[in-house]
Design a protein around this motif. Sequence first.
Motif, PDB file in Angstrom:
ATOM      1  N   ILE A 262      -3.306   8.830  -7.733  1.00 15.39           N
ATOM      2  CA  ILE A 262      -3.716   7.603  -7.046  1.00 15.39           C
ATOM      3  C   ILE A 262      -4.096   7.978  -5.617  1.00 15.39           C
ATOM      4  CG2 ILE A 262      -2.995   5.298  -6.304  1.00 15.39           C
ATOM      5  CD1 ILE A 262      -0.857   5.606  -8.692  1.00 15.39           C
ATOM      6  N   ALA A 263      -5.329   7.672  -5.258  1.00 18.15           N
ATOM      7  CA  ALA A 263      -5.870   8.021  -3.942  1.00 18.15           C
ATOM      8  C   ALA A 263      -6.373   6.771  -3.233  1.00 18.15           C
ATOM      9  CB  ALA A 263      -7.017   9.013  -4.098  1.00 18.15           C
ATOM     10  N   ARG A 264      -6.626   6.899  -1.939  1.00 18.07           N
ATOM     11  CA  ARG A 264      -7.180   5.786  -1.178  1.00 18.07           C
ATOM     12  C   ARG A 264      -8.660   5.615  -1.498  1.00 18.07           C
ATOM     13  NH1 ARG A 264      -6.487   5.358   5.221  1.00 18.07           N
ATOM     14  NH2 ARG A 264      -8.269   6.750   5.292  1.00 18.07           N
ATOM     15  N   TRP A 265      -9.409   6.648  -1.363  1.00 20.16           N
ATOM     16  CA  TRP A 265     -10.823   6.727  -1.733  1.00 20.16           C
ATOM     17  C   TRP A 265     -11.682   5.628  -1.143  1.00 20.16           C
ATOM     18  CZ3 TRP A 265     -13.586   8.458  -6.684  1.00 20.16           C
ATOM     19  CH2 TRP A 265     -13.518   9.846  -6.793  1.00 20.16           C
ATOM     20  N   LYS A 266     -11.509   5.358   0.146  1.00 23.08           N
ATOM     21  CA  LYS A 266     -12.447   4.468   0.828  1.00 23.08           C
ATOM     22  C   LYS A 266     -13.771   5.217   0.935  1.00 23.08           C
ATOM     23  CE  LYS A 266      -9.399   1.715   3.750  1.00 23.08           C
ATOM     24  NZ  LYS A 266      -9.096   1.333   5.133  1.00 23.08           N
ATOM     25  N   PRO A 267     -14.882   4.496   0.856  1.00 20.70           N
ATOM     26  CA  PRO A 267     -16.178   5.191   0.953  1.00 20.70           C
ATOM     27  C   PRO A 267     -16.292   6.083   2.185  1.00 20.70           C
ATOM     28  CG  PRO A 267     -16.511   2.958   0.198  1.00 20.70           C
ATOM     29  CD  PRO A 267     -15.046   3.072   0.550  1.00 20.70           C
TER      30      PRO A 267
END
Length: 176
Positions: free
Chosen positions: A63-68
């Motif tokens: 599970i990651a944040r992965w904001k653009p």
Amino acid sequence: MNDIVGIDSQTRNIYSNSEFQKLIVEHSIRAEKSLVIFSAFIKLNALEWLANQLNNDIQVSIIARWKPEDLVFKASDLTSYNYCVSKGWRFGIDNSLHSKAFIFDSKTVLLGSANLTDRGLSLSRDGNLEMGTIVIPTVADLNRLKLLEGNVIWMNDEIFNQLSDEVESIQVKKPS
């Protein structure tokens, strides 16, 4: 010493980078069923390193944040998703995530400041100064972690392609 690697009877130890990395290795090798990782930032090299520590039978959820903007500035790798798919691992995102936790078999939790990246885990020469500790979770702790998982958007190819397109369309210059 408890029978769990690296845990004294009071579970109050704080571990340095190299010690925390060793604990991840030891617990990864011992994991029998599952590993859930919360890490704001994810890099492919660190995922490959982790995969080399695990048995293939382990169910892994990343599970990651992965904001653009994280992806544009290369704090995380877009290729991480495809790697997880190739390993049969679940990959999810939570844009508010900042936590770092490695949960082994719902029995042991390694909490710390290290992201699942080369620098976070000191896999490269220019590693960050990180710290971590071990927690034996209570039922209440595990319930809290499950609630956090409830906020996760589990990635699929359609979501991945939309996010990839969005990242490619962002024209930003990285600050110096």
